[in-house]
Design a protein around this motif. Structure first.
Motif, PDB file in Angstrom:
ATOM      1  N   GLY A  29       0.973  -1.250   0.186  1.00  0.00           N
ATOM      2  CA  GLY A  29       0.000  -0.372  -0.701  1.00  0.00           C
ATOM      3  C   GLY A  29       1.222   1.041  -0.037  1.00  0.00           C
ATOM      4  O   GLY A  29       0.400   2.132   0.216  1.00  0.00           O
ATOM      5  N   TYR A  30       2.258   1.332   0.229  1.00  0.00           N
ATOM      6  CA  TYR A  30       2.937   2.032   0.332  1.00  0.00           C
ATOM      7  C   TYR A  30       3.452   2.673  -0.625  1.00  0.00           C
ATOM      8  O   TYR A  30       2.918   1.877  -2.586  1.00  0.00           O
ATOM      9  CB  TYR A  30       4.202   2.336   1.253  1.00  0.00           C
ATOM     10  CG  TYR A  30       4.031   2.145   3.280  1.00  0.00           C
ATOM     11  CD1 TYR A  30       4.576   3.728   3.385  1.00  0.00           C
ATOM     12  CD2 TYR A  30       3.754   1.341   3.689  1.00  0.00           C
ATOM     13  CE1 TYR A  30       4.241   4.327   4.379  1.00  0.00           C
ATOM     14  CE2 TYR A  30       3.397   1.659   4.651  1.00  0.00           C
ATOM     15  CZ  TYR A  30       3.344   2.960   5.746  1.00  0.00           C
ATOM     16  OH  TYR A  30       2.814   3.594   7.022  1.00  0.00           O
ATOM     17  N   HIS A  31       4.457   3.664  -1.434  1.00  0.00           N
ATOM     18  CA  HIS A  31       4.939   3.498  -2.524  1.00  0.00           C
ATOM     19  C   HIS A  31       6.092   4.014  -2.602  1.00  0.00           C
ATOM     20  O   HIS A  31       6.661   4.468  -1.441  1.00  0.00           O
ATOM     21  CB  HIS A  31       3.891   5.088  -2.637  1.00  0.00           C
ATOM     22  CG  HIS A  31       2.609   5.434  -4.158  1.00  0.00           C
ATOM     23  ND1 HIS A  31       2.055   5.256  -2.627  1.00  0.00           N
ATOM     24  CD2 HIS A  31       2.401   5.689  -4.497  1.00  0.00           C
ATOM     25  CE1 HIS A  31       0.720   5.202  -2.994  1.00  0.00           C
ATOM     26  NE2 HIS A  31       0.791   5.180  -4.235  1.00  0.00           N
ATOM     27  N   LEU A  33       9.488   5.704  -3.361  1.00  0.00           N
ATOM     28  CA  LEU A  33      10.087   6.573  -3.981  1.00  0.00           C
ATOM     29  C   LEU A  33      11.334   6.777  -4.162  1.00  0.00           C
ATOM     30  O   LEU A  33      12.139   6.008  -3.675  1.00  0.00           O
ATOM     31  CB  LEU A  33       9.283   7.930  -2.605  1.00  0.00           C
ATOM     32  CG  LEU A  33       9.682   8.187  -1.570  1.00  0.00           C
ATOM     33  CD1 LEU A  33      10.865   8.508  -1.672  1.00  0.00           C
ATOM     34  CD2 LEU A  33       8.438   8.857  -0.669  1.00  0.00           C
ATOM     35  N   GLY A 143       7.276   5.135  10.989  1.00  0.00           N
ATOM     36  CA  GLY A 143       7.302   6.369  10.153  1.00  0.00           C
ATOM     37  C   GLY A 143       8.189   6.366   8.961  1.00  0.00           C
ATOM     38  O   GLY A 143       9.686   5.711   9.032  1.00  0.00           O
ATOM     39  N   SER A 144       7.779   6.333   7.712  1.00  0.00           N
ATOM     40  CA  SER A 144       8.502   6.497   6.861  1.00  0.00           C
ATOM     41  C   SER A 144       9.771   7.303   6.934  1.00  0.00           C
ATOM     42  O   SER A 144      11.098   7.396   6.407  1.00  0.00           O
ATOM     43  CB  SER A 144       8.392   6.822   5.376  1.00  0.00           C
ATOM     44  OG  SER A 144       7.152   6.211   5.196  1.00  0.00           O
ATOM     45  N   ARG A 160      10.292   3.393   1.220  1.00  0.00           N
ATOM     46  CA  ARG A 160       9.339   4.499   1.136  1.00  0.00           C
ATOM     47  C   ARG A 160       9.470   5.205   2.456  1.00  0.00           C
ATOM     48  O   ARG A 160       8.959   6.281   2.699  1.00  0.00           O
ATOM     49  CB  ARG A 160       8.294   3.597   2.202  1.00  0.00           C
ATOM     50  CG  ARG A 160       8.445   2.739   2.965  1.00  0.00           C
ATOM     51  CD  ARG A 160       7.551   1.830   3.643  1.00  0.00           C
ATOM     52  NE  ARG A 160       7.975   1.604   4.946  1.00  0.00           N
ATOM     53  CZ  ARG A 160       8.077   1.931   6.419  1.00  0.00           C
ATOM     54  NH1 ARG A 160       7.414   3.039   6.598  1.00  0.00           N
ATOM     55  NH2 ARG A 160       8.166   1.468   7.530  1.00  0.00           N
ATOM     56  N   THR A 188      -1.158  13.164   4.508  1.00  0.00           N
ATOM     57  CA  THR A 188      -0.130  12.087   3.713  1.00  0.00           C
ATOM     58  C   THR A 188      -1.105  10.876   2.512  1.00  0.00           C
ATOM     59  O   THR A 188      -0.967  11.420   1.422  1.00  0.00           O
ATOM     60  CB  THR A 188       1.133  11.852   4.084  1.00  0.00           C
ATOM     61  OG1 THR A 188       1.573  13.573   5.425  1.00  0.00           O
ATOM     62  CG2 THR A 188       2.137  11.734   3.423  1.00  0.00           C
ATOM     63  N   ALA A 189      -1.821  11.030   3.528  1.00  0.00           N
ATOM     64  CA  ALA A 189      -2.419   9.503   3.378  1.00  0.00           C
ATOM     65  C   ALA A 189      -3.547   9.915   1.943  1.00  0.00           C
ATOM     66  O   ALA A 189      -3.503   9.228   1.519  1.00  0.00           O
ATOM     67  CB  ALA A 189      -2.855   8.468   4.368  1.00  0.00           C
ATOM     68  N   TYR A 192      -1.338  10.925  -1.576  1.00  0.00           N
ATOM     69  CA  TYR A 192      -1.020   9.528  -1.970  1.00  0.00           C
ATOM     70  C   TYR A 192      -2.626   8.889  -3.045  1.00  0.00           C
ATOM     71  O   TYR A 192      -2.469   8.530  -3.792  1.00  0.00           O
ATOM     72  CB  TYR A 192      -0.463   8.397  -0.588  1.00  0.00           C
ATOM     73  CG  TYR A 192       1.033   8.565  -0.857  1.00  0.00           C
ATOM     74  CD1 TYR A 192       2.070   8.300  -2.011  1.00  0.00           C
ATOM     75  CD2 TYR A 192       1.968   9.116   0.684  1.00  0.00           C
ATOM     76  CE1 TYR A 192       3.232   8.952  -1.584  1.00  0.00           C
ATOM     77  CE2 TYR A 192       2.913  10.030   0.745  1.00  0.00           C
ATOM     78  CZ  TYR A 192       3.836   9.484  -0.643  1.00  0.00           C
ATOM     79  OH  TYR A 192       5.676   9.661  -0.310  1.00  0.00           O
TER      80      TYR A 192
HETATM   81  O1  C5P Z   1       4.773   7.153   7.032  1.00  0.00           O
HETATM   82  P1  C5P Z   1       4.485   7.177   7.026  1.00  0.00           P
HETATM   83  O2  C5P Z   1       2.632   7.501   8.302  1.00  0.00           O
HETATM   84  O3  C5P Z   1       4.628   8.977   7.003  1.00  0.00           O
HETATM   85  O4  C5P Z   1       2.780   7.953   6.048  1.00  0.00           O
HETATM   86  C1  C5P Z   1       1.789   8.267   5.941  1.00  0.00           C
HETATM   87  C2  C5P Z   1       0.441   7.922   4.516  1.00  0.00           C
HETATM   88  O5  C5P Z   1       1.080   8.292   3.129  1.00  0.00           O
HETATM   89  C3  C5P Z   1       0.761   6.785   4.660  1.00  0.00           C
HETATM   90  O6  C5P Z   1      -0.384   5.565   5.378  1.00  0.00           O
HETATM   91  C4  C5P Z   1       0.266   6.361   3.538  1.00  0.00           C
HETATM   92  O7  C5P Z   1      -1.286   5.819   2.799  1.00  0.00           O
HETATM   93  C5  C5P Z   1       1.232   7.592   2.725  1.00  0.00           C
HETATM   94  N1  C5P Z   1       2.444   6.695   2.392  1.00  0.00           N
HETATM   95  C6  C5P Z   1       2.348   6.297   0.864  1.00  0.00           C
HETATM   96  N2  C5P Z   1       3.836   5.524   0.443  1.00  0.00           N
HETATM   97  C7  C5P Z   1       4.618   6.165   1.178  1.00  0.00           C
HETATM   98  C8  C5P Z   1       4.839   7.200   2.514  1.00  0.00           C
HETATM   99  C9  C5P Z   1       3.945   7.187   3.082  1.00  0.00           C
HETATM  100  O8  C5P Z   1       2.137   5.498   0.702  1.00  0.00           O
HETATM  101  N3  C5P Z   1       6.448   6.026   1.111  1.00  0.00           N
END
Ligand code: C5P
Length: 310
Positions: A29-31, A33, A143-144, A160, A188-189, A192
Motif C-alpha cells: 500500500g505504500y509507494h 519513492l 514512520g517513513s 518508502r 499525507t495519506a 498519496y
Molecule cells: O509513513 P507515514 O506514516 O508518514 O505515511 C503516512 C501515509 O502516507 C501512509 O499510511 C501511506 O498511505 C502514505 N505513504 C505512501 N508511501 C510512502 C509514504 C507514505 O503511500 N512512501
C-alpha cells in the motif's frame, strides 16, 4: 564513566525535499519513492526528563498537536522501551515551531529526537547506550521519514523513504530558503490516495540527483530539477496552493519554488543576500491571500541531519 543525566534539551530540525519522484505503488500500500532530503534550521525544541512514577507525559505549546499515544514522540519512546526492555517513563515538553501537515517532517524529526533522548537518558555511560545504527534500524518501524533525521543534513532517500544514502553538503546552496505555510494542511495519506500513477514526471531520479551534486542547488533549480510528483494530487485537493506557488514563482523565479513532501508548505530558494524586497513581496502575497492564513519562515540549509543539543 559519566553519571546518568536526568534531563536533556534537543533541537529537532525540519526538512524540505529538493525533489520527490514517485516510482510506483507497492503491494503493502505504500509507494516507492526517490527523493533528495535536506534539513533546514527551522527547529522544534524538546526537553526530556525521566518520570519517577506514573506514565509518559507529553505537553506541547501548540494546542493543535495531539499529546496522546498517537503522537510519534510517544510511539518512539514505546518502541525504544520495547527494543531495550527498559521500564523508564519520560516527561516531554515540545516547543512547536515547525508547522504540522506541512511536508516538513516535523513529527518525524521529533520521533527521531525522542529515540536519541531516550537512549541518552537511559544509558549510564556510552557503552550502555545503543548505537546510532540500531536507532536507525528501529526508526523505520514508526514512520517513513524518521530514519533521515538520524543521518546527515542531506541524503538521497529511497524505498518508502527509509533507505538512506547520506551525502556531502550540496554545492551552491541558497542564501535563504523561504517557507510559506497556509493554515490548511493535507494528510499525507489523502495526497498519496489522489496520486495519478499514469501522470508522473518523466525525469530519472539519478539524473536529478547529479544535477544537484554537480552544478549545485541553484543551477539545478534553474534547469528544472525541483520536481515533486505529489504536487498535482495536493493541488487537486487544494486549488489555492497551485495559485500560491504561481505567486511565489513571480518572486523567486520559475523553477525555484516547490511544495515540500506532501504539502502544504511551499518553499522558494533565494540566492540574493540582504535584500529586503523579497520580504516585502512575500508580505504583499500574505496580505492579498489573507484567507489562506500564510505563515512565512526564513531559514537556511543545515549540514547536520539529526537533533542537536543546546
Ligand atoms: O509513513 P507515514 O506514516 O508518514 O505515511 C503516512 C501515509 O502516507 C501512509 O499510511 C501511506 O498511505 C502514505 N505513504 C505512501 N508511501 C510512502 C509514504 C507514505 O503511500 N512512501
Amino acid at each position: 564513566m559519566t553519571t546518568e543525566p536526568s534531563s536533556v534539551t534537543l533541537y529537532s530540525p525540519a526538512k524540505i525535499n529538493l525533489f520527490l519522484r514517485i516510482l510506483g505503488r507497492r503491494a503493502d500500500g505504500y509507494h516507492d519513492l526517490a527523493s533528495l532530503f535536506q534539513t533546514v534550521d527551522l527547529c522544534d525544541r524538546l526537553t526530556f526528563s525521566i518520570c519517577e512514577e506514573g506514565d509518559d507525559v507529553l505537553t506541547c505549546t501548540d494546542p493543535s498537536v495531539p499529546t496522546d499515544g498517537s503522537n510519534l514522540i510517544l510511539k518512539a519512546i514505546d518502541l525504544f522501551r520495547a527494543k531495550t526492555r527498559s521500564d523508564k517513563r519520560f516527561r516531554v515538553h515540545l516547543e512547536k515551531n515547525i508547522p504540522n501537515q506541512a511536508g516538513l517532517g516535523g513529527g518525524s524529526g521529533n520521533a527521531a529526537t525522542a529515540l536519541v533522548a531516550a537512549n541518552w537518558l537511559c544509558g549510564r555511560d556510552e557503552d550502555e547506550r545503543r548505537s546510532m545504527d540500531e536507532l536507525r534500524e528501529w526508526s523505520g518501524e514508526i514512520g517513513s521519514d524518521i530514519t533521515f533525521f538520524l543521518s546527515n543534513g542531506v541524503a538521497y532517500c529511497t524505498g518508502r523513504g527509509e533507505l538512506i544514502r547520506p551525502l556531502e553538503p550540496l554545492p551552491n546552496p541558497p542564501s535563504t530558503v523561504y517557507i510559506v505555510k497556509p493554515n490548511q494542511g493535507l494528510s499525507t495519506a489523502l495526497v498519496y490516495r489522489s496520486l495519478d500513477l499514469s501522470a508522473l514526471h518523466p525525469s530519472s531520479p539519478s539524473s536529478l540527483l547529479s544535477l544537484f551534486q554537480s552544478g549545485g542547488v541553484m543551477a539545478a533549480a534553474d534547469q528544472g530539477a525541483l520536481v515533486n510528483d505529489l504536487e498535482p494530487p495536493a493541488f487537486a485537493n487544494y486549488g489555492e496552493l497551485r495559485e500560491l506557488k504561481g505567486d511565489l514563482e513571480g518572486v523567486f523565479g520559475a523553477g525555484r519554488v516547490m511544495m515540500s513532501g506532501s504539502g502544504t508548505a511551499v518553499f522558494g530558494l533565494d540566492d540574493r543576500d540582504g535584500e529586503g524586497d523579497r520580504e516585502a513581496a512575500l508580505r504583499e502575497i500574505k496580505e492579498r491571500r489573507r484567507e489562506m492564513g500564510l505563515r512565512i519562515f526564513a531559514c537556511h540549509f543545515l549540514d547536520r541531519g539529526g537533533p542537536s543539543q543546546e
